[in-house]
Design a protein around this motif. Structure first.
Motif, PDB file in Angstrom:
ATOM      1  N   TRP A  84     -13.476 -15.456  91.615  1.00  0.00           N
ATOM      2  CA  TRP A  84     -12.662 -15.854  90.456  1.00  0.00           C
ATOM      3  C   TRP A  84     -11.421 -16.622  90.886  1.00  0.00           C
ATOM      4  O   TRP A  84     -11.071 -17.640  90.300  1.00  0.00           O
ATOM      5  CB  TRP A  84     -12.246 -14.629  89.664  1.00  0.00           C
ATOM      6  N   LEU A  85     -10.750 -16.122  91.926  1.00  0.00           N
ATOM      7  CA  LEU A  85      -9.533 -16.785  92.396  1.00  0.00           C
ATOM      8  C   LEU A  85      -9.841 -18.172  92.948  1.00  0.00           C
ATOM      9  O   LEU A  85      -9.071 -19.124  92.747  1.00  0.00           O
ATOM     10  CB  LEU A  85      -8.852 -15.930  93.466  1.00  0.00           C
ATOM     11  N   LYS A  86     -10.968 -18.283  93.634  1.00  0.00           N
ATOM     12  CA  LYS A  86     -11.343 -19.569  94.212  1.00  0.00           C
ATOM     13  C   LYS A  86     -11.736 -20.571  93.140  1.00  0.00           C
ATOM     14  O   LYS A  86     -11.388 -21.758  93.213  1.00  0.00           O
ATOM     15  CB  LYS A  86     -12.500 -19.372  95.204  1.00  0.00           C
ATOM     16  N   GLN A  87     -12.465 -20.122  92.135  1.00  0.00           N
ATOM     17  CA  GLN A  87     -12.937 -21.000  91.074  1.00  0.00           C
ATOM     18  C   GLN A  87     -11.975 -21.078  89.893  1.00  0.00           C
ATOM     19  O   GLN A  87     -12.258 -21.803  88.930  1.00  0.00           O
ATOM     20  CB  GLN A  87     -14.310 -20.519  90.574  1.00  0.00           C
ATOM     21  N   GLN A  88     -10.875 -20.315  89.946  1.00  0.00           N
ATOM     22  CA  GLN A  88      -9.915 -20.253  88.842  1.00  0.00           C
ATOM     23  C   GLN A  88     -10.604 -19.857  87.530  1.00  0.00           C
ATOM     24  O   GLN A  88     -10.347 -20.404  86.474  1.00  0.00           O
ATOM     25  CB  GLN A  88      -9.187 -21.591  88.682  1.00  0.00           C
ATOM     26  N   GLN A  92      -9.742 -20.201  83.171  1.00  0.00           N
ATOM     27  CA  GLN A  92     -10.658 -20.984  82.350  1.00  0.00           C
ATOM     28  C   GLN A  92     -11.435 -20.113  81.367  1.00  0.00           C
ATOM     29  O   GLN A  92     -11.708 -20.517  80.243  1.00  0.00           O
ATOM     30  CB  GLN A  92     -11.632 -21.756  83.247  1.00  0.00           C
ATOM     31  N   MET A  93     -11.812 -18.913  81.810  1.00  0.00           N
ATOM     32  CA  MET A  93     -12.592 -18.008  80.960  1.00  0.00           C
ATOM     33  C   MET A  93     -12.002 -16.598  81.038  1.00  0.00           C
ATOM     34  O   MET A  93     -12.578 -15.711  81.680  1.00  0.00           O
ATOM     35  CB  MET A  93     -14.062 -18.009  81.392  1.00  0.00           C
ATOM     36  N   PRO A  94     -10.848 -16.376  80.435  1.00  0.00           N
ATOM     37  CA  PRO A  94     -10.218 -15.043  80.521  1.00  0.00           C
ATOM     38  C   PRO A  94     -11.052 -13.948  79.872  1.00  0.00           C
ATOM     39  O   PRO A  94     -10.952 -12.787  80.263  1.00  0.00           O
ATOM     40  CB  PRO A  94      -8.890 -15.240  79.784  1.00  0.00           C
ATOM     41  N   LEU A  95     -11.890 -14.314  78.897  1.00  0.00           N
ATOM     42  CA  LEU A  95     -12.721 -13.304  78.234  1.00  0.00           C
ATOM     43  C   LEU A  95     -13.707 -12.682  79.207  1.00  0.00           C
ATOM     44  O   LEU A  95     -13.996 -11.482  79.117  1.00  0.00           O
ATOM     45  CB  LEU A  95     -13.463 -13.933  77.052  1.00  0.00           C
TER      46      LEU A  95
END
Length: 245
Positions: A84-88, A92-95
């Motif tokens: 998640w950290l690498k792809q941010q 982008q998709m907090p849900l």
């Protein structure tokens, strides 16, 4: 060679496996053998074996199941967050992140429910089902290395199977004591024999996978290699950077 925080976080999963899970596994197996010997042995054998081996087997078995489920959740969570950290992903998709956190909470809550349900069969099996579903859902998140094309020798798939067997073992404890036909006891022995084989496989595949994971400062070089063209005599990798001082 100094390890940074990222490297230590990667090692936390195998460290807990070696220091917590496998010692508990040895205790559980030892108590299981003594319990069975006391139950099926002669009167002289029963006198030699303490009467508390049965309750100790149940208690340490619960600890083992909880430890295995916990280490599975840790093994899924660490690479998931790193991805998640690498792809941010969270920005982008907090849900998606929220749903995963909810799944973690439901899984842990359902595990607690199994332990608290006692002889209430409906609730015990309901919580067991929720725990199993949560474990499967979390295991199929992005960022978790599964070896889908080599599932027979996959550390993930063997670990998932062993963890689900631990959930099953927790769920059937009251059934074993109520069943006079010994059917549930035989299922318990079969399931946990298979689980022990899977734990041995975990030790082998986990050691193998540790050799394949580079240190954090080596990732950019190792993952830049062309593994399709690589051979014992022909390596297509960029120069290896020097280790940070």
């Amino acid at each position: 060679m100094e390890l940074n925080l990222v490297d230590w976080l990667r090692l936390l999963h195998p460290i807990l496996a070696v220091t917590v899970v496998f010692p508990l596994l040895g205790i559980v197996v030892s108590r299981a053998v003594l319990t069975r010997s006391r139950r099926l042995g002669s009167s002289d054998d029963r006198k030699k074996i303490p009467a508390n081996v049965g309750p100790e087997h149940v208690q340490t078995g619960q600890w083992l199941a909880i430890a295995v489920i916990g280490i599975y959740l840790l093994g899924c969570g660490r690479p998931m967050v790193a991805f998640w950290l690498k792809q941010q992903t969270l920005s982008q998709m907090p849900l998606q992140g929220l749903l995963v956190l909810v799944t973690y909470g439901v899984t842990l809550g359902a595990l607690w429910g199994i332990l608290r349900a006692g002889n209430q069969r409906l609730w015990r099996w309901t919580f067991s089902g929720l725990t199993a579903i949560g474990l499967v859902v979390l295991g199929w998140q992005e960022g978790i290395f599964r070896r889908d094309n080599e599932w027979l020798i996959s550390h993930f798939y063997a670990g998932l199977a062993a963890t689900l067997l631990m959930v099953f073992s927790l769920a059937i404890v009251p059934e074993i004591y109520r069943d006079r036909s010994q059917t549930w006891r035989r299922l318990h022995i079969a399931a946990n024999t298979l689980a022990m084989i899977l734990f041995i496989a975990q030790g082998i595949t986990g050691t193998r996978d540790l050799l394949e994971i580079p240190l954090s400062w080596q990732e950019s070089t190792v993952y830049a290699c062309d593994f399709d063209k690589a051979s014992p005599t022909y390596k297509t990798c960029p120069p290896v950077p020097k280790a940070p001082q």
